[in-house]
Motif scaffolding. Structure first.
Motif: not given
Length: 307
Positions: A225-230, A251-252
């Motif tokens: 999965y990819n949580l880069t946006a979060i 979140i930065n």
């Protein structure tokens, strides 16, 4: 890195301080304080030896970096550190129940044999074990820059807190529940160990040492999965995501890099990273549960024999 350094230094220093404190307290109790100076000789020699090991590690790691083999050394250090931290959690969970009694019995045996060298050797080995482990763990969490960890506020505050806790334990009229300290720090150390494991797996997959069950059409390691946006795992990933999508992550990356260093957080883990990370926790919890049941069984047998 600072928080990791703090927890590692605190845990290792506290264990060494407690054991040395038990030795000195027991010598005082049996009116053998003349041996105290030899205990301190062993402690000082151990600190010097630990610093020497740190210098050797720093030199070796720098040499490997210049030879282009740093990744292999990093992987080895991370995996060994994961094993050592896990062993520490399991070992201290068992030993902290009767730490003082075991140390006193050992000192009695040493005094029976006699000799300043025995006392020096015992205190030296107690402290140098913790010192060398600290150096090894620092090498793992910093990628080889041990000096950076040694100079961090985390290492300093970890050492100071360990000294304060040790002093309170031996001087305060109130009984400090060391089991609580060891239990709390064990949880955090277990998280660090799990993080080191998943980071080692990630490096091995990046350099082709380890394969995967899920590949992209291009033959690369696929992401579960990819949580880069979060929450991106690094500020650079945040910049790249903003550039590619025009959107700011929830979140930065500064928060992400903290969780990556502390918990092994990965924004786009492979199947192997995800499975091994949670399997690690499961195995540790099972072993702790088995250890607790074995301890309870022994206590029950002792109570039956006493009755």
């Amino acid at each position: 890195m600072d928080l990791q350094s703090f927890l590692i230094t605190f845990r290792e220093a506290l264990e060494a301080i407690l054991i040395v404190g038990v030795i000195l307290t027991y010598l005082k109790k049996i009116e053998q304080k003349q041996w105290n100076k030899w205990v301190w000789v062993g402690v000082v020699l151990a600190l010097i030896a630990s610093y020497g090991v740190a210098l050797v590690f720093q030199t070796v790691l720098t040499g490997f970096a210049t030879m282009g083999s740093q990744n292999y050394l990093k992987i080895g250090i991370m995996l060994v550190s994961c094993v050592l931290l896990s062993h520490m959690v399991l070992f201290m969970s068992q030993q902290s129940r009767n730490l003082q009694g075991k140390v006193e019995n050992k000192i009695t045996a040493i005094l029976t044999v006699g000799g300043a060298l025995n006392m020096i050797a015992h205190s030296f080995l107690v402290v140098v074990r913790e010192g060398v482990e600290t150096v090894f763990f620092f090498a793992a969490i910093t990628g080889g820059d041990i000096q950076k960890a040694l100079q961090s506020w985390g290492a300093l505050f970890g050492l100071l807190l360990a000294i304060v806790i040790g002093w309170l334990f031996f001087k305060s009229t109130k009984k400090i529940q060391l089991k609580t300290f060891f239990r709390i720090t064990s949880i955090f150390l277990m998280m660090i160990a799990g993080g080191l494991l998943v980071q080692a797996v990630g490096i091995m997959q990046d350099i082709g040492m380890m394969g995967t069950v899920y590949k992209t059409p291009g033959g690369e390691v696929g992401e579960l999965y990819n949580l880069t946006a979060i929450m991106p795992e690094h500020p650079l990933d945040e910049v790249q995501y903003l550039r590619d999508t025009g959107n700011q992550p929830l979140i930065n990356g500064q928060v992400g890099i903290f969780f990556k260093a502390f918990l092994g957080y990965t924004q786009n883990p492979s199947v192997e990273e995800f499975v091994l990370y949670w399997a690690f926790y499961l195995v540790i919890l099972i072993l702790l549960g088995m250890q607790k049941k074995r301890h309870e069984k022994v206590n029950q047998e002792l109570n039956q024999d006493a009755a």
